[in-house]
Design a protein around this motif. Structure first.
Motif, PDB file in Angstrom:
ATOM      1  N   LEU A 155       3.920 -13.825  -1.533  1.00  0.00           N
ATOM      2  CA  LEU A 155       4.467 -12.476  -1.615  1.00  0.00           C
ATOM      3  C   LEU A 155       3.676 -11.707  -2.670  1.00  0.00           C
ATOM      4  N   VAL A 156       3.166 -10.564  -2.264  1.00  0.00           N
ATOM      5  CA  VAL A 156       2.264  -9.810  -3.140  1.00  0.00           C
ATOM      6  C   VAL A 156       3.038  -8.742  -3.906  1.00  0.00           C
ATOM      7  N   ASP A 157       2.934  -8.818  -5.219  1.00  0.00           N
ATOM      8  CA  ASP A 157       3.598  -7.850  -6.090  1.00  0.00           C
ATOM      9  C   ASP A 157       2.580  -6.753  -6.378  1.00  0.00           C
ATOM     10  N   TRP A 158       2.749  -5.586  -5.747  1.00  0.00           N
ATOM     11  CA  TRP A 158       1.765  -4.513  -5.965  1.00  0.00           C
ATOM     12  C   TRP A 158       2.458  -3.172  -6.127  1.00  0.00           C
ATOM     13  N   LYS A 159       1.787  -2.308  -6.868  1.00  0.00           N
ATOM     14  CA  LYS A 159       2.333  -0.976  -7.115  1.00  0.00           C
ATOM     15  C   LYS A 159       1.740  -0.020  -6.093  1.00  0.00           C
ATOM     16  N   ARG A 160       2.589   0.658  -5.362  1.00  0.00           N
ATOM     17  CA  ARG A 160       2.097   1.604  -4.361  1.00  0.00           C
ATOM     18  C   ARG A 160       2.191   3.012  -4.921  1.00  0.00           C
ATOM     19  N   ASP A 161       1.044   3.673  -5.031  1.00  0.00           N
ATOM     20  CA  ASP A 161       1.038   4.999  -5.647  1.00  0.00           C
ATOM     21  C   ASP A 161       1.894   5.995  -4.866  1.00  0.00           C
ATOM     22  N   ALA A 162       1.957   5.818  -3.547  1.00  0.00           N
ATOM     23  CA  ALA A 162       2.735   6.761  -2.725  1.00  0.00           C
ATOM     24  C   ALA A 162       4.234   6.656  -2.956  1.00  0.00           C
ATOM     25  N   ASP A 163       4.671   5.643  -3.673  1.00  0.00           N
ATOM     26  CA  ASP A 163       6.119   5.503  -3.914  1.00  0.00           C
ATOM     27  C   ASP A 163       6.722   6.744  -4.558  1.00  0.00           C
ATOM     28  N   GLN A 164       5.940   7.460  -5.366  1.00  0.00           N
ATOM     29  CA  GLN A 164       6.472   8.676  -5.996  1.00  0.00           C
ATOM     30  C   GLN A 164       6.814   9.731  -4.943  1.00  0.00           C
ATOM     31  N   TRP A 165       6.200   9.658  -3.763  1.00  0.00           N
ATOM     32  CA  TRP A 165       6.452  10.616  -2.688  1.00  0.00           C
ATOM     33  C   TRP A 165       7.460  10.067  -1.673  1.00  0.00           C
ATOM     34  N   ILE A 166       7.722   8.766  -1.730  1.00  0.00           N
ATOM     35  CA  ILE A 166       8.572   8.121  -0.719  1.00  0.00           C
ATOM     36  C   ILE A 166       9.947   7.772  -1.271  1.00  0.00           C
ATOM     37  N   LEU A 167       9.979   7.344  -2.526  1.00  0.00           N
ATOM     38  CA  LEU A 167      11.216   6.794  -3.075  1.00  0.00           C
ATOM     39  C   LEU A 167      11.915   7.679  -4.107  1.00  0.00           C
TER      40      LEU A 167
END
Ligand code: IDP
Ligand code: MG
Length: 162
Positions: A147-159
Motif C-alpha cells: 500500500l503506497v502512502d503518497w500525498k496527492r497535490d490535487a487533494d486541495q481541490w478534491i477534499l
C-alpha cells in the motif's frame, strides 16, 4: 511505504476493488479504472495477478454454500485479476453505487455493470460491501508494504471546503 488502517467516513476510508478476468480479457481496464480515478478517489495499491484457488475461496468464503460457488471460484482463479485499493471519504458505499446491482440487467443505466456487462456470472468487477469487509479483503489480497502512502497535490481541490 506505510499503511495506516483506513478510518470509516474520513478521507482515509479504503475499499478493495478488483477487475475480474472477463474485464481484463475484454480490454476494459482503462475504461473502468478511469471512472474511479476521475471521480476523485485516490489509488493506493494496484497489482495484476492470477490468484490462487485458495485466495479466491477465502475471498468468497461467505458464498461457499451457494450452487454457483465452484463456478465463481473457477472463473476468478483463471485470472488475471486487477486487484486495487482505493481511498476517499465514502469510498465503500460510493463505489458500490458506481457498480450497480450484482446482476448487470438490474444495474441502473450509467453504472459500471450496466454499461459494460450483461450477466451476473460475468459481471466484471468486485467492490467491498462494507468497511469491515473492505479492511479484511485488503489484508487478504495485499501485504501492508504494497500500500503506497503518497500525498496527492490535487487533494486541495478534491477534499477541501466541505
Ligand atoms: P456482489 O459482487 O455484487 O457483492 P455477491 O452476492 O457478493 O455480489 O456475489 C459475489 C459474486 O458472485 C458476484 O459478483 C458474481 O460474480 C457471483 N454471483 C453471485 N450470484 C450469482 C449467481 O446467481 N450466478 C452466478 N454467479 C453469481
Ligand atoms: Mg459481495
Amino acid at each position: 511505504a506505510t499503511s495506516v488502517a483506513g478510518v470509516e467516513n474520513t478521507p482515509s476510508e479504503r475499499s478493495f476493488i478488483a477487475l475480474k478476468p472477463d474485464a481484463i480479457q475484454r480490454g476494459l481496464i482503462a475504461d473502468i479504472v478511469g471512472r474511479l480515478e476521475r471521480k476523485g478517489f485516490k489509488l493506493v495499491a494496484m497489482k495484476l495477478l492470477t490468484p490462487s484457488k485458495e485466495l479466491v475461496e477465502k475471498h468468497y468464503e461467505d458464498l461457499k454454500d451457494r450452487p454457483f460457488y465452484p463456478g465463481l471460484v473457477a472463473y476468478m482463479a483463471q485470472g488475471p485479476v486487477l486487484a486495487m485499493v482505493w481511498q476517499g471519504p465514502g469510498v465503500v458505499k460510493t463505489v458500490r453505487q458506481m457498480l450497480g446491482a450484482t446482476n448487470p440487467a438490474q444495474a441502473p443505466s450509467g453504472s459500471i455493470r450496466s454499461d459494460f456487462f450483461l450477466v451476473t456470472g460475468r459481471n466484471g468487477i468486485h467492490a467491498s460491501d462494507a468497511h469491515a469487509s473492505a479492511e479484511a479483503e485488503i489484508a487478504l489480497w495485499f501485504k501492508p508494504s504494497e500500500l503506497v502512502d503518497w500525498k496527492r497535490d490535487a487533494d486541495q481541490w478534491i477534499l477541501s471546503a466541505n
